[in-house]
Design a protein around this motif. Structure first.
Motif, PDB file in Angstrom:
ATOM      1  N   THR A  28       0.810  -1.221   0.000  1.00 23.05           N
ATOM      2  CA  THR A  28       0.000   0.000   0.000  1.00 23.05           C
ATOM      3  C   THR A  28       0.846   1.276   0.000  1.00 23.05           C
ATOM      4  O   THR A  28       0.619   2.167  -0.824  1.00 23.05           O
ATOM      5  CB  THR A  28      -0.974  -0.004   1.196  1.00 23.05           C
ATOM      6  OG1 THR A  28      -1.821  -1.152   1.096  1.00 23.05           O
ATOM      7  CG2 THR A  28      -1.835   1.246   1.191  1.00 23.05           C
ATOM      8  N   PRO A  29       1.838   1.418   0.904  1.00 17.71           N
ATOM      9  CA  PRO A  29       2.665   2.629   0.847  1.00 17.71           C
ATOM     10  C   PRO A  29       3.422   2.769  -0.469  1.00 17.71           C
ATOM     11  O   PRO A  29       3.639   3.887  -0.943  1.00 17.71           O
ATOM     12  CB  PRO A  29       3.635   2.452   2.029  1.00 17.71           C
ATOM     13  CG  PRO A  29       2.972   1.482   2.937  1.00 17.71           C
ATOM     14  CD  PRO A  29       2.208   0.560   2.043  1.00 17.71           C
ATOM     15  N   VAL A  30       3.833   1.640  -1.034  1.00 19.26           N
ATOM     16  CA  VAL A  30       4.545   1.682  -2.321  1.00 19.26           C
ATOM     17  C   VAL A  30       3.639   2.257  -3.403  1.00 19.26           C
ATOM     18  O   VAL A  30       4.028   3.159  -4.157  1.00 19.26           O
ATOM     19  CB  VAL A  30       5.035   0.273  -2.721  1.00 19.26           C
ATOM     20  CG1 VAL A  30       5.694   0.308  -4.100  1.00 19.26           C
ATOM     21  CG2 VAL A  30       6.000  -0.274  -1.684  1.00 19.26           C
ATOM     22  N   PHE A  31       2.411   1.734  -3.478  1.00 20.70           N
ATOM     23  CA  PHE A  31       1.456   2.268  -4.451  1.00 20.70           C
ATOM     24  C   PHE A  31       1.147   3.734  -4.151  1.00 20.70           C
ATOM     25  O   PHE A  31       0.965   4.539  -5.073  1.00 20.70           O
ATOM     26  CB  PHE A  31       0.163   1.448  -4.439  1.00 20.70           C
ATOM     27  CG  PHE A  31       0.267   0.137  -5.159  1.00 20.70           C
ATOM     28  CD1 PHE A  31       0.674   0.083  -6.481  1.00 20.70           C
ATOM     29  CD2 PHE A  31      -0.059  -1.056  -4.518  1.00 20.70           C
ATOM     30  CE1 PHE A  31       0.773  -1.136  -7.158  1.00 20.70           C
ATOM     31  CE2 PHE A  31       0.034  -2.271  -5.187  1.00 20.70           C
ATOM     32  CZ  PHE A  31       0.457  -2.314  -6.508  1.00 20.70           C
ATOM     33  N   GLY A  32       1.061   4.086  -2.870  1.00 14.92           N
ATOM     34  CA  GLY A  32       0.792   5.472  -2.502  1.00 14.92           C
ATOM     35  C   GLY A  32       1.851   6.422  -3.048  1.00 14.92           C
ATOM     36  O   GLY A  32       1.531   7.495  -3.579  1.00 14.92           O
ATOM     37  N   MET A  33       3.120   6.029  -2.931  1.00 14.08           N
ATOM     38  CA  MET A  33       4.199   6.870  -3.452  1.00 14.08           C
ATOM     39  C   MET A  33       4.158   6.932  -4.974  1.00 14.08           C
ATOM     40  O   MET A  33       4.348   8.001  -5.573  1.00 14.08           O
ATOM     41  CB  MET A  33       5.548   6.343  -2.962  1.00 14.08           C
ATOM     42  CG  MET A  33       5.803   6.594  -1.485  1.00 14.08           C
ATOM     43  SD  MET A  33       7.514   6.299  -0.981  1.00 14.08           S
ATOM     44  CE  MET A  33       7.585   4.506  -1.083  1.00 14.08           C
ATOM     45  N   ILE A  34       3.920   5.786  -5.614  1.00 15.30           N
ATOM     46  CA  ILE A  34       3.861   5.746  -7.075  1.00 15.30           C
ATOM     47  C   ILE A  34       2.740   6.636  -7.599  1.00 15.30           C
ATOM     48  O   ILE A  34       2.942   7.446  -8.522  1.00 15.30           O
ATOM     49  CB  ILE A  34       3.670   4.293  -7.569  1.00 15.30           C
ATOM     50  CG1 ILE A  34       4.920   3.465  -7.266  1.00 15.30           C
ATOM     51  CG2 ILE A  34       3.351   4.267  -9.066  1.00 15.30           C
ATOM     52  CD1 ILE A  34       4.750   1.975  -7.534  1.00 15.30           C
TER      53      ILE A  34
ATOM     54  N   MET B 126       2.719  10.002  -9.917  1.00 17.28           N
ATOM     55  CA  MET B 126       1.999   9.965 -11.196  1.00 17.28           C
ATOM     56  C   MET B 126       0.950  11.062 -11.320  1.00 17.28           C
ATOM     57  O   MET B 126       0.872  11.759 -12.338  1.00 17.28           O
ATOM     58  CB  MET B 126       1.329   8.598 -11.375  1.00 17.28           C
ATOM     59  CG  MET B 126       2.267   7.460 -11.695  1.00 17.28           C
ATOM     60  SD  MET B 126       1.399   5.866 -11.738  1.00 17.28           S
ATOM     61  CE  MET B 126       0.137   6.169 -12.991  1.00 17.28           C
ATOM     62  N   PHE B 127       0.126  11.220 -10.283  1.00 12.80           N
ATOM     63  CA  PHE B 127      -1.047  12.097 -10.385  1.00 12.80           C
ATOM     64  C   PHE B 127      -0.846  13.478  -9.769  1.00 12.80           C
ATOM     65  O   PHE B 127      -1.575  14.416 -10.110  1.00 12.80           O
ATOM     66  CB  PHE B 127      -2.258  11.419  -9.740  1.00 12.80           C
ATOM     67  CG  PHE B 127      -2.664  10.151 -10.426  1.00 12.80           C
ATOM     68  CD1 PHE B 127      -3.216  10.176 -11.699  1.00 12.80           C
ATOM     69  CD2 PHE B 127      -2.492   8.919  -9.808  1.00 12.80           C
ATOM     70  CE1 PHE B 127      -3.594   9.003 -12.341  1.00 12.80           C
ATOM     71  CE2 PHE B 127      -2.863   7.743 -10.437  1.00 12.80           C
ATOM     72  CZ  PHE B 127      -3.419   7.777 -11.718  1.00 12.80           C
ATOM     73  N   LEU B 128       0.116  13.595  -8.843  1.00  9.62           N
ATOM     74  CA  LEU B 128       0.317  14.881  -8.179  1.00  9.62           C
ATOM     75  C   LEU B 128       1.684  15.487  -8.483  1.00  9.62           C
ATOM     76  O   LEU B 128       2.003  16.555  -7.963  1.00  9.62           O
ATOM     77  CB  LEU B 128       0.165  14.712  -6.660  1.00  9.62           C
ATOM     78  CG  LEU B 128      -1.226  14.302  -6.166  1.00  9.62           C
ATOM     79  CD1 LEU B 128      -1.172  13.905  -4.685  1.00  9.62           C
ATOM     80  CD2 LEU B 128      -2.235  15.422  -6.371  1.00  9.62           C
TER      81      LEU B 128
END
Length: 310
Positions: A259-265, A269-271
């Motif tokens: 989850t934190p990995v996806f959060g950083m990715i 990507m989006f911000l």
């Protein structure tokens, strides 16, 4: 009693999907923050999700919903949950979504420390203490900032990071309280309802007290709320409870580290968030420490097996 299964390809794929949803929720809130404050988003999300989840509570369980032995700890859990998301909302105002999701997911470390103190059966082993030390070193490293930032910007980011870390502490207190009260005996939807309705009741007036009530129903704000209510608060949690009923919890929990990995990715990507090298290294230490604390029995067995065959 129905035996829970080992992980298969279906469960693994669904857990990766869940971690992606959980990882992007802070990003979705941050994206819509210019139009609707994070705290207002969480308050509205919680109220609408509570309305949707209420019919899912079985009729046979309604008496438990209002029973004193469940209602009082339910109110306490709801307060903790609300304070957790108050910290998260404040974190997202001052720091990045990437920082928020990583520091929020330090919760398992604080859960392990709390249960070590409260339950004799949860005493930490030598391996787990090593994991906790590693995680805290990662937290310290992640708080180090470069000198090229202005003093004002630096203080705001550090404040936001601290709020995110406190969100992790409150999440841990919620988990510990759940473990130590009679709510551990009830269906998860009942506990979730207590948390959501409390968050709505507490956070909505808080937005007025903190002057965060301005709402612009832009396309981004609408899609963010749709995602948070229907995908995050309803779909993902129902799917999570289904997985818990059918598969081994420890095996499922391993995937939560994604989850934190996806959060950083997703933050990048989006911000277009910039992630400092020290924060990346600190995050790796935090996640490695959490994995050691959570998987200490497997690590011990693997070490003993390697000694046996050597």
């Amino acid at each position: 009693m129905e035996l829970r299964k080992q992980l298969d390809a279906q469960a693994s794929g669904l857990m990766i999907l869940l971690c992606m949803i959980w990882g992007i929720q802070q990003v979705a809130i941050k994206l819509a923050a210019p139009d609707i404050s994070p705290m207002m988003q969480i308050a509205i999300r919680s109220g609408l999700a509570a309305l949707l989840i209420f019919p899912l509570i079985k009729i046979s369980h309604f008496k438990n919903l209002y029973a004193k032995e469940y209602l009082l700890p339910g109110i306490w859990l709801g307060i903790l949950f609300s304070v957790e998301y108050l910290f998260v909302a404040e974190a997202l105002r001052y720091t990045s979504a990437s920082h928020t999701v990583v520091l929020l997911y330090t919760a398992p470390i604080f859960v392990a420390l709390g249960l070590h103190w409260k339950l004799p059966s949860e005493k930490l082993s030598f391996i787990q203490w090593g994991g906790i030390l590693l995680a805290f070193l990662g937290i310290v490293l992640s708080f180090i900032r470069s000198d090229h930032q202005t003093e004002t910007a630096l203080s705001q980011i550090l404040y936001g990071d601290f709020m995110a870390l406190m969100g992790g502490v409150m999440w841990a207190l919620t988990t510990i309280s759940l473990r130590l009260t009679k709510l551990s005996e009830v269906h998860p939807t009942q506990t979730l309802f207590y948390q959501l309705i409390s968050a709505f009741i507490i956070l909505l007036p808080t937005t007025f007290l903190m002057n965060q009530t301005s709402i612009l129903w832009s396309t981004t704000a609408i899609w963010s709320m749709i995602f948070q209510v229907f995908i995050m608060s309803l779909f993902s949690l129902i799917l999570w409870f289904w997985l818990l009923r059918n598969y081994l919890a420890n095996a499922l929990g391993v995937f939560s580290f994604l989850t934190p990995v996806f959060g950083m990715i997703f933050g990048v990507m989006f911000l277009n968030e910039h992630i400092e090298l020290n924060f990346i290294l600190g995050s790796i230490l935090v996640m490695l420490g959490i994995m050691i604390v959570s998987l200490h029995k497997w690590i011990k067995r693997a070490f003993q097996f390697s000694k046996l065959i050597s």
